[in-house]
Write a protein that holds these residues in place. Structure first.
Motif: not given
Length: 313
Positions: A109, A112, A116, A164, A167
């Motif tokens: 996580q 990710v 992001l 995902a 996150a």
């Protein structure tokens, strides 16, 4: 002297925020032991439902604060991502994969979140935090992966899906901040309620009627809902608003580490030298990721300040 005093106060405040943020993943690390030792088998989604909806409704009744305007949609989105989707993915991975594989996938996580943060929060890429994120995954893998580790395609997809969705939820929570009319408890109550309502039909479609709840199971559900649900999520969502999002996500590595420690303390398991090495790597990654990274955020981005605009620290 005045500057030194202010600097010391800021340092103490940062340490306090970090410790409060760490409480949530530490408590979540007890979920495996509580589930296996106290709860009826075969009803993981029901456990997720009781972990979220009652706590959310109680917090709503206490705070008497409802979302306004666009925050109805935002709170629903965050609740579904952080809780409503995350729990099913988590439990599917736990059922179809050995615990070590599921935990290692979940440890991805922070990577990710780091990606992001660049696209959603407009932060500059940080090789430092990405590298320590990789080291953290390796460390967790050494702690929890065993010789019997196996891979199931659906389980792997669920594990990656859980990492995902959580996150993305954490990143959007940082991007949107917290509205001025919402305390941390109210903010958590919106998401717990939204996620819990999302889980109601999913739980009964997949698992059918709820199990009988005895005294032991009641204690387990109270722990998961009261401490692991309401209190942990209040502190977690507060931390996202006061700390860098990548630093917060790295604290999630504490969860599988605590689960392994409880396995030693409660279930009589042992740790070999390779697992101890993994513990050291994961702890080093968590500590190193808390180091401030200068100029990691562009001016004018939603995460440019420690507390998002419109929030109450």
């Amino acid at each position: 002297m005045c500057w030194t005093h202010r600097s010391a106060r800021r340092t103490l405040e940062s340490v306090r925020n970090l410790l409060l943020a760490a409480f949530a993943p530490v408590v979540w690390g007890s979920t495996y032991v509580v589930t296996t030792e106290l709860l009826p088998a075969g009803h993981p989604l029901f456990a997720g439902l009781l972990r979220s909806l009652p706590a959310g409704l109680i917090a709503l009744a206490l705070t008497r604060a409802l979302p306004r305007g666009e925050w109805w949609a935002r709170a629903t989105t965050l609740g579904v991502l952080n809780i409503g989707l995350f729990f099913p993915f988590l439990f599917i991975a736990a059922e179809r994969l050995p615990g070590g594989v599921a935990a290692t996938l979940g440890a991805a996580q922070p990577l990710v979140v780091a990606a992001l943060a660049v696209g959603v929060l407009k932060e500059s890429p940080s090789a430092w935090r990405f590298a320590w994120g990789v080291i953290g995954v390796v460390g967790v893998g050494l702690v929890v992966l065993g010789p019997a580790a196996g891979f199931d395609a659906i389980g792997v997809l669920a594990g990656l899906g859980g990492a995902a969705t959580m996150a993305l939820g954490v990143t959007l929570t940082k991007k949107w901040g917290r509205p001025a009319n919402a305390s941390p408890t109210a903010f958590a109550s919106w998401q717990l309620t939204a996620g819990g309502l999302f889980l109601v039909p999913v739980t009964f479609l997949v698992e059918g009627a709820p199990p009988a709840i005895g005294l032991t199971a009641a204690v387990g559900y109270l722990w998961l809902g009261g401490i692991g649900g309401l209190l942990a999520y209040v502190l977690w969502f507060r931390a996202i608003g006061t700390l860098p999002v990548t630093s917060v996500s790295m604290l999630g590595l504490l969860s599988p580490m605590v689960a392994a420690l409880l396995g030693v303390i409660v279930l009589g398991q042992t740790l070999n030298p390779v697992q101890l090495l993994g513990f050291g790597l994961a702890l080093a990654a968590i500590v190193a990721s808390q180091r401030p990274v200068r100029s990691s955020t562009r001016i004018g981005s939603p995460s440019a300040s420690i507390s998002p605009v419109g929030t109450k620290p």
